[in-house]
Design an enzyme around this catalytic site. Structure first.
Site, mmCIF file in Angstrom:
data_model
loop_
_atom_site.group_PDB
_atom_site.id
_atom_site.type_symbol
_atom_site.label_atom_id
_atom_site.label_comp_id
_atom_site.label_asym_id
_atom_site.label_seq_id
_atom_site.Cartn_x
_atom_site.Cartn_y
_atom_site.Cartn_z
ATOM 1 N N CYS A 1 -5.908 -3.509 3.210
ATOM 2 C CA CYS A 1 -6.895 -2.432 3.158
ATOM 3 C C CYS A 1 -6.971 -1.749 1.794
ATOM 4 C CB CYS A 1 -6.635 -1.390 4.250
ATOM 5 S SG CYS A 1 -5.210 -0.344 3.923
ATOM 6 N N CYS B 1 0.381 -2.128 4.814
ATOM 7 C CA CYS B 1 0.619 -0.835 5.459
ATOM 8 C C CYS B 1 1.537 -1.039 6.668
ATOM 9 C CB CYS B 1 -0.682 -0.244 5.994
ATOM 10 S SG CYS B 1 -1.740 0.467 4.752
ATOM 11 N N CYS C 1 -4.235 1.095 8.964
ATOM 12 C CA CYS C 1 -4.656 -0.009 8.109
ATOM 13 C C CYS C 1 -5.957 -0.616 8.665
ATOM 14 C CB CYS C 1 -3.556 -1.055 8.037
ATOM 15 S SG CYS C 1 -3.816 -2.319 6.804
#
Lengths: 277, 289
Positions: free
Chosen positions: B241, B263, B269
């Site tokens: 992301c 993440c 995320c």
């Protein structure tokens, strides 16, 4: 009040105790175990003063109660009865035995230092020498690593430990060095009172001499009051101004060290002096 | 699930848990002993958090369970199923929708509110255990705020490694008295505990302790003036992301050996990825505002 420490009527009894415990024990009976109830009277009716910069000796044979007495002074053991006044705590007006454990810990960390006979009681042998000194400083709310290390270096220099060994663990040190680290730790917060319990016992003679020299020098330079406990009259003679002689948990004689050495009054003191090799 | 009492536990047990939880909230950071029950999950697998959650959940609550930030791990799925089936509540993976979140070792990236409760699973609640093996002595040390040995432990770390090496279970001073273990959350999450709006509850099932950090409480990580507390930082953002402000986990491609960062909060995320594709999604603010 110009005395730094006042002890009044301190006693420590192990056991349930009875009315005749105090009466039936002591030097005149030659025992500290109550024949009626089996209670051990480790020490009783102890009272003395220590003045600023003075070194007081406590001498006596094994089991005379001198170590118990010093433990009650450092709050390692709670006394059965007694009062303890410290000039540096509330002008010496409060009996510090009556305080909360938090306040006692404050006094222990800020106003007293203790050096035990066995370094493992006073040191954490698997922390570094510097860490041991840091512990005492951290207890007094030091919060800067750089400052802590500076102070530790200063103390180790004073006690003649090479600075290079500062981050080594005392378990790799010799007995004499461990004892000197213990003294550095005890002195970390500049306490007005230093307690020394059989500090040279178990060290060889030359190391004994250097540790004794160190203690004498500290006393002279820093003006710290000291209470020195020993069964060894030569240690007492070398370090102290005034001496208390204990037997079976009681004080049998007290006075100037020179006077006691030259002209002992009590039969037991005479015996002790005559037993000196 | 009529074979079981509502919320799996019997009412007396829930009452005890609530009483102990109230005590924990009243004394921030103090570990309150409780009679940890046998659960249908092995001890050490979140039974403390599970019991706390079951004692406070009710109809109308929305539950989220995460394991190291992930809603999809086996442990999180199973605990979620158990709680939702026995207490008939809806579940979610969205931090913003949940009213109760049970977590293992993470605090969600989106800031939680005073309408939400975060329940931590704690393996070892006693922060002094590393420096003092005796329980009796540890309790005395807590009572007297005798924490010098913990401090020496940090000092020794600095002497040996030039930094404090504790990466999780980082000791924090709560409300100026007790030092407590914030559970094995990463250092990254520790500042989120300070003056938060959310109630944080900690349950240790194996060790039989509950403690709490109430909202608006000072939570200060232990640090020295010249060695301040710091959080993890990364050279790049999340591979999926692109976030650069989240706690990231390391992962390796087993074929090429290449290293990636993702993440750890999978729900967050996912939302960021949707946002990247210009799809409508509601993302909460971070803990720093």
């Amino acid at each position: 009040m110009d005395n730094r420490v006042s002890i009044r009527n301190v006693s420590k009894i192990y056991g349930k105790g009875c009315d005749s415990c105090i009466e039936l024990t002591g030097p005149e009976h030659g025992r500290n175990r109550c024949p009626k109830c089996g209670t051990i009277v480790a020490c009783a009716d102890i009272g003395f003063d220590v003045y600023p910069g003075e070194v007081l000796g406590i001498v006596g044979e094994s089991g005379s109660g001198k170590s118990t007495l010093v433990k009650t002074l450092y709050f390692d053991e709670a006394p059965t009865t007694g009062e303890f006044y410290l000039q540096d705590f509330e002008e010496g007006l409060s009996n510090v035995y009556g305080l909360s454990s938090l306040q006692k810990r404050y006094i222990r960390n800020h106003l007293m230092g203790m050096v035990y006979q066995n370094p493992h009681l006073g040191l954490r042998l698997d922390y570094s020498a510097g860490g041991n000194i840091a512990e005492k400083l951290l207890m007094a709310d030091w919060n800067h690593v750089g400052d802590i290390r500076e102070r530790a270096k200063e103390l180790l220099t004073k006690t003649e430990i090479p600075i290079e060994r500062m981050d080594d663990k005392p378990k790799y040190f010799s007995g004499g060095m461990q004892q000197r680290v213990q003294i550095s730790k005890a002195l970390a917060n500049n306490p007005p009172l230093l307690l020394l319990d059989e500090v040279t016992t178990g060290l060889d003679v030359s190391v004994q001499a250097s540790v004794l020299d160190l203690i004498r020098q500290i006393g002279r330079e820093l003006g710290i009051s000291m209470i020195v406990v020993s069964h060894d009259f030569s240690v007492i003679r070398m370090l102290t101004n005034r001496t208390i002689v204990m037997k079976n948990g009681r004080i049998v004689e007290q006075g100037l060290t020179d006077q006691i050495m030259e002209d002992p009054q009590h039969a037991y003191t005479q015996l002790l002096i005559n037993s000196l090799i | 699930m009529s074979m079981y009492n509502y919320g799996f536990l019997d009412e007396n047990t829930k009452r005890e848990l609530r009483r102990k939880t109230l005590k924990a909230v009243a004394i921030p950071g103090y570990q309150v002993p409780f009679g940890s029950r046998e659960m249908p999950v092995a001890r050490g697998w979140g039974t403390g958090g599970l019991q706390v959650t079951l004692s406070l959940i009710g109809l109308g609550d929305v539950l989220k369970v995460i394991d190291q930030g992930s809603d999809d791990s086996v442990n999180a799925c199973n605990l979620r199923d158990l709680i939702s089936e026995t207490s008939e509540v809806d579940t979610t993976t969205d931090t913003l929708e949940a009213t109760v979140i049970q977590t293992r070792h993470r605090i969600p990236e989106e800031k939680m509110t005073d309408e939400q409760i975060l329940v931590f699973q704690v393996p070892t609640p006693e922060i002094l255990r590393t420096v003092e093996p005796s329980e009796q002595e540890s309790r005395r040390m807590h009572a007297e705020r005798d924490y010098s040995r913990l401090w020496v432990h940090l000092y020794e770390d600095i002497v040996e490694w030039k930094e404090i090496r504790i990466s999780y279970d980082y000791p924090v001073l709560v409300n100026g008295h007790y030092i407590c273990d914030p559970s094995p959350i990463p250092r990254f999450d520790v500042p989120k505990l300070h003056q938060a709006e959310t109630l944080f509850l900690f349950g240790a099932g194996r060790e039989k302790r509950i403690y709490a950090i109430p909202p608006h409480t000072d939570v200060i990580p232990l640090q020295f003036e010249d060695y301040p507390f710091n959080v993890e930082s990364y050279e790049s953002g999340c591979e999926k992301c692109g976030s650069t402000h989240t706690y990231l986990e390391e992962s390796f491609d087993s074929n090429t050996g290449e290293r990636y960062l993702y993440c750890s909060d999978t729900s967050y995320c996912g939302k960021q990825q949707l946002k990247g594709q210009h799809q409508p999604v509601e993302i909460g603010v971070g803990w720093n505002g």
